[in-house]
Design a protein around this motif. Structure first.
Motif, short mmCIF file in Angstrom:
data_model
loop_
_atom_site.label_atom_id
_atom_site.label_comp_id
_atom_site.label_asym_id
_atom_site.label_seq_id
_atom_site.Cartn_x
_atom_site.Cartn_y
_atom_site.Cartn_z
N ALA A 184 16.68 38.57 -47.82
CA ALA A 184 16.17 38.35 -49.34
C ALA A 184 16.21 39.56 -49.90
N SER A 185 15.98 40.71 -49.47
CA SER A 185 16.07 42.14 -50.30
C SER A 185 17.69 42.26 -50.67
N TRP A 186 18.62 42.04 -49.67
CA TRP A 186 19.87 41.99 -50.27
C TRP A 186 20.33 41.15 -51.22
N ASP A 187 19.67 39.90 -51.50
CA ASP A 187 19.97 39.11 -52.32
C ASP A 187 19.46 39.52 -53.79
N LEU A 188 18.16 40.22 -53.79
CA LEU A 188 17.72 40.59 -54.67
C LEU A 188 18.53 41.71 -55.33
N LEU A 189 19.35 42.26 -54.72
CA LEU A 189 20.32 43.44 -55.54
C LEU A 189 21.31 42.70 -55.58
N TYR A 232 2.23 37.61 -34.32
CA TYR A 232 2.74 36.66 -34.91
C TYR A 232 2.31 36.38 -36.44
N TYR A 233 1.30 36.30 -36.36
CA TYR A 233 0.44 35.91 -38.06
C TYR A 233 0.67 36.91 -38.77
N LEU A 234 0.66 38.49 -38.38
CA LEU A 234 1.04 39.61 -39.24
C LEU A 234 2.36 39.44 -39.90
N HIS A 235 3.37 39.16 -38.93
CA HIS A 235 4.67 39.25 -39.59
C HIS A 235 4.96 38.18 -40.25
N VAL A 236 4.67 37.04 -39.91
CA VAL A 236 5.03 35.84 -40.72
C VAL A 236 4.31 35.81 -42.20
N ILE A 237 2.96 36.17 -42.20
CA ILE A 237 2.36 36.19 -43.44
C ILE A 237 2.88 37.22 -44.28
N THR A 238 3.31 38.44 -43.77
CA THR A 238 4.03 39.43 -44.55
C THR A 238 5.38 38.98 -45.34
N MET A 239 6.08 38.45 -44.01
CA MET A 239 7.17 37.85 -44.73
C MET A 239 7.26 36.80 -45.93
N GLN A 240 5.87 35.91 -45.89
CA GLN A 240 5.74 35.13 -46.91
C GLN A 240 5.37 35.48 -48.18
N VAL A 241 4.50 36.66 -47.90
CA VAL A 241 4.13 37.26 -49.07
C VAL A 241 5.26 38.25 -49.94
N LEU A 242 5.92 38.96 -49.17
CA LEU A 242 6.94 39.71 -49.70
C LEU A 242 8.04 39.04 -50.34
N CYS A 243 8.20 37.82 -49.54
CA CYS A 243 9.42 37.00 -50.11
C CYS A 243 8.91 36.11 -51.56
N PHE A 244 7.56 35.97 -51.77
CA PHE A 244 7.01 35.45 -52.71
C PHE A 244 7.03 36.50 -53.81
N VAL A 245 6.96 37.63 -53.57
CA VAL A 245 7.00 38.95 -54.51
C VAL A 245 8.41 39.10 -55.14
N MET A 246 9.25 38.93 -54.19
CA MET A 246 10.66 39.00 -54.73
C MET A 246 10.97 37.93 -55.46
N SER A 288 15.39 46.75 -53.72
CA SER A 288 15.91 46.06 -52.75
C SER A 288 15.75 47.07 -51.54
N GLY A 289 15.90 48.47 -51.64
CA GLY A 289 15.60 49.35 -50.60
C GLY A 289 14.43 49.36 -50.10
N PHE A 290 13.05 49.15 -51.07
CA PHE A 290 11.97 49.31 -50.64
C PHE A 290 11.66 48.14 -49.67
N PHE A 291 11.97 46.77 -49.89
CA PHE A 291 11.92 45.51 -49.14
C PHE A 291 12.80 45.74 -47.81
N ALA A 292 13.65 46.14 -47.99
CA ALA A 292 14.54 46.36 -46.79
C ALA A 292 13.81 47.45 -45.85
N GLY A 293 13.36 48.41 -46.45
CA GLY A 293 12.81 49.39 -45.82
C GLY A 293 11.56 49.13 -44.87
#
Length: 289
Positions: free
Chosen positions: A37-42, A147-161, A201-206
């Motif tokens: 998603a971070s690549w797509d943002l850029l 599992y919840y940590l990574h999945v919820i982080t993914m959902q939040v960050l992708c929603f932000v993007m 893009s660098g922030f989310f990929a980082g």
């Protein structure tokens, strides 16, 4: 509605199974979904074709690893700081690349992770050289908690993007991709917005790189390989560029597919290539557009 149901299904997965192998696949898929998603943002929205996106992923991974193992900063601190270091990498790449377009930009960006890989091998005392940096601390030793940590982080960050692309800034990103000259003529500073796209893009990929390093407990040269950059391009084009949710869907289809056909190593890449070609032949704009 489909996206909401999919996210709810991910959150409800631990209610139906405790299979560590399935959790591992879904955790890695979630991390790579942030990366795609971070690549797509850029590249998807601004048209700044980046063939070296592994640089941000690798910088985030190595920065988090160094901070965790040598400065003893816990993962909760090392991952965000590593993402900020990736933002600086975005600035370093973005400024000299602003004058380039199309294939020249793509080839130039592809060179940066290769250069950084050479730096990694040149200072093994800091980076671990070919062996990488191992012994990183995990966020948690709990299987379900991780599992919840990574999945919820993914959902939040992708929603932000997605919200970024749905804002006025996202509209300007898209306009730059369609006709940069017209955007300049309307009085908008396109240079500033292209730099902003590189940094975001660098922030989310980082963050994705930091999560990957702490989950695998190692940051190695594999995070900077050219194949990593090409994988993210394949995921984005397969899912549909300039959508954010398209690359996420592509990762959740293609990465588990590659894992599940691991039992047939001689046919693994052939099956993967066949699926990608069929989709691109019959859906040239991507699976979800």
């Amino acid at each position: 509605v489909v996206v909401l149901l999919f996210f709810l299904a991910l959150l409800g997965m631990p209610l139906f199974t405790n299979d560590p192998y399935l959790f591992r696949i879904l955790i890695l898929t979630s991390i790579f979904a942030i990366f795609a998603a971070s690549w797509d943002l850029l590249s998807g929205f601004t048209g700044q074709m980046n063939f070296g996106h592994a640089l941000f992923f690798g910088v985030g991974a190595y920065a988090s690893a160094i901070l965790n193992t040598q400065v003893h900063i816990p993962p909760w601190g090392s991952v965000p700081i590593g993402a900020v270091v990736a933002v600086l990498a975005g600035l370093i790449i973005g400024i000299p690349c602003l004058r380039l377009k199309h294939i020249y930009l793509a080839l130039t960006t592809m060179a940066f992770p290769i250069i950084l890989l050479g730096v990694v091998f040149a200072i093994p005392n800091l980076t671990g050289g070919e062996l990488g940096i191992s012994g990183l601390k995990k966020f948690t030793n709990s299987l379900v908690g991780g599992y919840y940590l990574h999945v919820i982080t993914m959902q939040v960050l992708c929603f932000v993007m997605w919200k970024i692309t749905d804002s006025n800034t996202g509209i300007i990103f898209h306009a730059i991709r369609e006709d940069e000259l017209a955007v300049k003529a309307s009085g908008i500073n396109t240079t500033r917005y292209k730099l902003l796209a590189f940094c975001l893009s660098g922030f989310f990929a980082g963050i994705a790189g930091g999560l990957y390093a702490h989950y695998m407990r190692i940051a190695g040269p594999s995070t900077l390989e050219v194949s990593m950059s090409f994988n993210v391009v394949i995921w984005a084009i397969f899912g549909g560029v300039a959508t954010i949710y398209g690359p996420i869907a592509a990762v959740f289809i293609l990465y588990p597919l590659l894992e599940f056909v691991r039992f047939w190593p001689e046919y693994r890449i052939m099956i993967f290539a066949a699926v990608v070609l069929i989709i691109l032949l019959y859906m040239p704009e991507g699976l979800i557009h």
